[in-house]
Write an enzyme that holds these catalytic residues in place. Structure first.
Site, short mmCIF file in Angstrom:
data_model
loop_
_atom_site.label_atom_id
_atom_site.label_comp_id
_atom_site.label_asym_id
_atom_site.label_seq_id
_atom_site.Cartn_x
_atom_site.Cartn_y
_atom_site.Cartn_z
CG HIS A 96 -1.79 -1.15 1.39
ND1 HIS A 96 -2.63 -1.59 0.39
CD2 HIS A 96 -1.97 -2.00 2.43
CE1 HIS A 96 -3.29 -2.66 0.81
NE2 HIS A 96 -2.91 -2.93 2.04
CD GLU A 114 -3.48 -3.47 5.56
OE1 GLU A 114 -4.34 -2.87 4.88
OE2 GLU A 114 -3.07 -4.62 5.29
NE ARG A 191 -4.99 -8.13 -7.06
CZ ARG A 191 -5.97 -7.57 -7.75
NH1 ARG A 191 -5.88 -7.39 -9.04
NH2 ARG A 191 -7.06 -7.19 -7.13
#
Length: 310
Positions: A96, A114, A191
């Protein structure tokens, strides 16, 4: 101030399963349901209030029009997103961006810091976290050459483990894992590798250039150490504080009364049952304690995970 109970939003995924229904009794859309967006004001999956004076209101509309509920926390977007993720199969290896990169390249989006609390996992389960490249040059070469076994760093996990995932950290949840994720309110994922899987007969999109741009090398292991303390009626485990959120787990036995901090608090019931301010609670329920709510009274045997914006 009334608690804001939320209706979760579900997301299907090729790696999803049925654990969200089995563990929490959710009415999931299919046998490949990967995510429960439990507390979300993100446009890609927004929760609505269930019951009370704000019944049916979207969380983003409350954020815009009833800022006092959130203690006047700054910003034009609700800052956090809480999910439960059911990885029946491996998720893609991904990374990310941070706020600076996402703001510049993703239409002003938040970046995505996160953290993961492992709710359950298969025996001998593991996650991908980090990589083995010694510097950025080696990282780029390994990625472009597809030397995934050499590049990817794995770590064994067990129920109750906790991981903070900073932007730029290569990571992947692997099959057989159920996690609660607290994150910035962002849906930006790059990804890196998807095991050459097909979705509707085609490979899923990869984001090689963006990934190379944001991966941090060499990998630095997070040194976050959860701290346990006993409070009257509960054992508190402080999981993490970073610039975006603070996360705590409370294992409640009997009566536990607490006044939470000046801003709002997100609460997820991950096991057990009981009451909060006289309202019945069970595993799989999620709610927000608004600012200035005073003391919250929990009664029963349950474990909750709470997050606050920083």
């Amino acid at each position: 101030m009334e608690l804001l109970f939320l209706e979760p939003v579900f997301k299907e995924a090729i790696w999803g399963g049925t654990r969200l229904k089995e563990a929490f009794g959710y009415d999931i859309p299919s046998d490949t349901t990967g995510e429960c967006w439990a507390i979300s004001a993100h446009e890609n999956g927004e929760c609505r209030v269930a019951g009370g004076p704000y019944d049916g209101r979207s969380l983003s509309s409350l954020w815009k029009e009833n800022k006092s509920l959130f203690g006047g926390y700054p910003g034009d977007k609700f800052p956090l997103l809480v999910k439960i993720i059911d990885a029946k199969e491996d998720l893609s290896i991904q990374v990310h961006p941070d706020d600076a990169y996402a703001g510049l390249h993703e239409n002003g989006s938040f970046g995505k810091t996160e953290c993961w609390y492992i709710l359950d996992c298969a025996p001998a389960a593991e996650i991908v976290i980090g990589h083995h490249a010694k510097d950025r040059e080696e990282m780029e070469a390994m990625v472009r050459d597809g030397r995934w076994k050499e590049f990817v760093r794995t770590q064994s996990i067990k129920k109750g483990d906790f991981f903070q995932i900073e932007p730029g950290c290569v990571h992947a949840i692997k099959g057989g894992t159920l996690i609660l994720e607290t994150q910035q309110s962002s849906d930006i994922t790059y990804r890196l590798y998807d095991y050459d899987r097909l979705s509707d007969g085609k490979p899923r999109q990869l984001h090689t250039e963006q990934s190379i741009a944001v991966i941090k090398a060499p990998f630095e292991e997070d040194k976050t150490t959860p701290e346990r303390t006993e409070e009257e009626g509960a054992v508190r485990t402080h999981l993490v504080t970073c610039q975006f959120y603070s996360v705590d787990k409370y294992e409640i036995e009997g009566l536990f009364a607490k006044k939470f901090q000046k801003y709002f608090t997100n609460v997820s019931v991950i096991s057990g049952s009981g009451l909060v301010n006289g309202i019945p609670l069970k595993a799989g329920q999620h709610f927000i304690i608004p600012a200035d709510s005073g003391e919250c009274r929990f009664e029963g045997t349950m474990t909750i995970i709470c997050s606050n914006p920083e």
